[in-house]
Design a protein around this motif. Structure first.
Motif, PDB file in Angstrom:
ATOM      1  N   ALA A 219       5.956  -2.669  13.534  1.00 59.57           N
ATOM      2  CA  ALA A 219       6.102  -2.841  12.185  1.00 59.57           C
ATOM      3  C   ALA A 219       5.828  -1.906  11.225  1.00 59.57           C
ATOM      4  O   ALA A 219       4.915  -1.231  11.701  1.00 59.57           O
ATOM      5  N   GLN A 220       6.456  -1.591  10.129  1.00 57.27           N
ATOM      6  CA  GLN A 220       6.202  -0.665   9.274  1.00 57.27           C
ATOM      7  C   GLN A 220       4.948  -0.922   8.387  1.00 57.27           C
ATOM      8  O   GLN A 220       4.904  -1.966   7.632  1.00 57.27           O
ATOM      9  N   PRO A 221       3.960  -0.159   8.436  1.00 60.85           N
ATOM     10  CA  PRO A 221       2.657  -0.244   7.528  1.00 60.85           C
ATOM     11  C   PRO A 221       3.412   0.209   5.872  1.00 60.85           C
ATOM     12  O   PRO A 221       4.045   0.934   5.817  1.00 60.85           O
ATOM     13  N   VAL A 222       2.752  -0.661   4.950  1.00 64.38           N
ATOM     14  CA  VAL A 222       2.809  -0.335   3.564  1.00 64.38           C
ATOM     15  C   VAL A 222       1.283  -0.355   2.874  1.00 64.38           C
ATOM     16  O   VAL A 222       0.591  -1.429   3.361  1.00 64.38           O
ATOM     17  N   THR A 223       1.110   0.901   2.513  1.00 62.51           N
ATOM     18  CA  THR A 223      -0.317   0.851   1.915  1.00 62.51           C
ATOM     19  C   THR A 223      -0.351   0.755   0.429  1.00 62.51           C
ATOM     20  O   THR A 223       0.542   1.084  -0.415  1.00 62.51           O
ATOM     21  N   VAL A 224      -1.526   0.216   0.032  1.00 66.80           N
ATOM     22  CA  VAL A 224      -1.603   0.199  -1.719  1.00 66.80           C
ATOM     23  C   VAL A 224      -3.085   0.571  -1.686  1.00 66.80           C
ATOM     24  O   VAL A 224      -3.786   0.515  -0.978  1.00 66.80           O
ATOM     25  N   PRO A 225      -3.366   1.049  -3.102  1.00 63.88           N
ATOM     26  CA  PRO A 225      -4.763   1.642  -3.188  1.00 63.88           C
ATOM     27  C   PRO A 225      -5.915   0.681  -3.091  1.00 63.88           C
ATOM     28  O   PRO A 225      -7.002   0.935  -2.565  1.00 63.88           O
ATOM     29  N   ASP A 226      -5.550  -0.795  -3.311  1.00 61.30           N
ATOM     30  CA  ASP A 226      -6.641  -1.718  -3.301  1.00 61.30           C
ATOM     31  C   ASP A 226      -5.838  -2.863  -2.361  1.00 61.30           C
ATOM     32  O   ASP A 226      -4.977  -3.345  -2.722  1.00 61.30           O
ATOM     33  N   PHE A 227      -6.585  -3.184  -1.165  1.00 61.44           N
ATOM     34  CA  PHE A 227      -5.870  -4.139  -0.216  1.00 61.44           C
ATOM     35  C   PHE A 227      -5.822  -5.456  -0.803  1.00 61.44           C
ATOM     36  O   PHE A 227      -4.971  -6.277  -0.483  1.00 61.44           O
ATOM     37  N   ASN A 228      -6.285  -5.730  -2.152  1.00 59.11           N
ATOM     38  CA  ASN A 228      -6.113  -7.276  -2.904  1.00 59.11           C
ATOM     39  C   ASN A 228      -4.810  -7.175  -3.444  1.00 59.11           C
ATOM     40  O   ASN A 228      -4.121  -8.341  -3.546  1.00 59.11           O
ATOM     41  N   ASP A 229      -4.045  -6.004  -3.688  1.00 61.35           N
ATOM     42  CA  ASP A 229      -2.579  -5.880  -3.975  1.00 61.35           C
ATOM     43  C   ASP A 229      -1.690  -6.628  -2.746  1.00 61.35           C
ATOM     44  O   ASP A 229      -0.661  -7.198  -3.262  1.00 61.35           O
ATOM     45  N   CYS A 230      -2.183  -6.519  -1.786  1.00 61.64           N
ATOM     46  CA  CYS A 230      -1.191  -6.881  -0.574  1.00 61.64           C
ATOM     47  C   CYS A 230      -1.144  -8.444  -0.554  1.00 61.64           C
ATOM     48  O   CYS A 230       0.024  -9.043  -0.228  1.00 61.64           O
ATOM     49  N   LEU A 231      -2.146  -9.574  -1.362  1.00 60.98           N
ATOM     50  CA  LEU A 231      -1.828 -10.707  -1.243  1.00 60.98           C
ATOM     51  C   LEU A 231      -0.526 -11.156  -2.092  1.00 60.98           C
ATOM     52  O   LEU A 231       0.240 -11.946  -1.853  1.00 60.98           O
ATOM     53  N   VAL A 232      -0.532 -10.457  -3.442  1.00 57.10           N
ATOM     54  CA  VAL A 232       0.534 -10.679  -4.333  1.00 57.10           C
ATOM     55  C   VAL A 232       1.938 -10.162  -3.566  1.00 57.10           C
ATOM     56  O   VAL A 232       2.867 -11.030  -3.597  1.00 57.10           O
TER      57      VAL A 232
END
Length: 323
Positions: A219-232
């Motif tokens: 699966a393709q990882p998608v990164t964000v500066p703060d992992f809390n953004d992943c929930l949204v």
């Protein structure tokens, strides 16, 4: 009987009613015309990367990342010499990670496992009336924060590894975490290994998670500066899953009953408290406090309060020393 005053809205209402009927009649004569489609872009967090560079290098095993400094006979006075102030301390934390470090929306107080671990250490080091500055930060900021004197220590779900030991000092391990997967309950996904190359997994940048994901799934990882953004991103359907430490995922699952943590841990994530490179006396003293907390039950009480209801029974990780 008194005559009721005539409402000043009576005549206009009749006109409006008549106009509305004419409008409905006109609309009914235009059958077959579809409503206009409006393309509203999905809001995305700043700094999101859909194709991050993922390291495929072998893990650095040139050290034992769990081995910290023996407490020895280091005193609180000696440890305080490595603080910027004798009666004040600054601590790097998360204020948005449920269960670990977050600001309670009702009381506006900082709460969580990491917060209470830090408070116990501060009480021993500076006393119950210590002045504390809590400094919220992202994962990417942690190492620079201690080395640039922004904070005296970081207590923020920070995995100990050999690469990070090059840049900071660590305490002994204070929690043993593992990486898992967070998915919608109706997704039919039970583990990271089931994900396919056309699916996406969100995680935090500057963490150990992207490489761990690449090691177990296509699966393709998608990164964000703060992992809390992943929930949204998961809730709006932008990504298929979220993967990071189980402590963090358990906190996300509390916020949304339609998602769940699945699969067995597929990595080892030993948490350590980080200090500025060279501040070994401070690390030694904190290791002594952590040793006392393991033996006198304080660690267990904090774990049982915050994590046991979600992650089950656990005991404190044993200390390991390099000298």
């Amino acid at each position: 009987m008194m005559n009721r005053p005539r409402s000043r809205w009576s005549a206009p209402l009749a006109l409006v009613t008549g106009s509305a009927l004419l409008l409905l009649a006109a609309c009914s004569g235009q059958a077959g015309i579809d409503p206009a489609e409006v393309d509203v872009p999905t809001p995305l967090p700043e700094g999101i990367n859909f194709e991050p560079d993922i390291s495929t290098a072998e893990a650095d095993d040139s050290c034992d990342p769990l081995a910290s400094y023996d407490p020895g006979s280091i005193t609180a006075e000696q440890a305080r010499e490595q603080l910027d102030s004798d009666d004040h301390i600054s601590i790097g934390i998360s204020q948005s990670t449920n269960l670990m470090g977050y600001r309670d929306p009702v009381t506006n107080q900082l709460e969580g496992f990491d917060i209470e671990i830090a408070e116990a250490i501060i009480t021993e080091l500076l006393g119950a009336d210590a002045q504390i500055t809590w400094v919220p930060m992202t994962s990417r900021e942690r190492e620079d924060a201690v080395n640039n004197d922004r904070v005296d220590m970081v207590v923020r779900t920070m995995t100990m590894n050999c690469g990070r030991w090059e840049n900071v000092e660590f305490s002994t391990e204070y929690y043993s975490a593992g990486q898992r997967l967070l998915v919608p309950k109706d997704a039919g996904i039970e583990s990271a290994e089931e994900l396919t190359a056309d699916q996406t997994v969100c995680t935090g940048e500057s963490s150990t998670s992207p490489s761990n994901i690449a090691a177990v799934t296509e699966a393709q990882p998608v990164t964000v500066p703060d992992f809390n953004d992943c929930l949204v991103l998961l809730q709006q359907g932008t990504v298929d899953a979220v993967s990071t430490d189980e402590t963090i995922l358990a906190g996300m699952a509390i916020q949304d009953p339609t998602i769940e943590v699945v699969g067995e841990p597929f990595s080892d994530e030993p948490y350590g408290i980080a200090f500025q490179k060279g501040n070994t006396d401070l690390a030694r003293y904190v290791n002594g406090v952590l040793a006392d907390m393991r033996s006198d039950g304080r660690w267990q009480d904090i774990y049982d309060k915050w994590l046991a209801p979600r992650l089950g029974d656990a005991t404190p990780p044993a200390a390991k020393y390099q000298d």
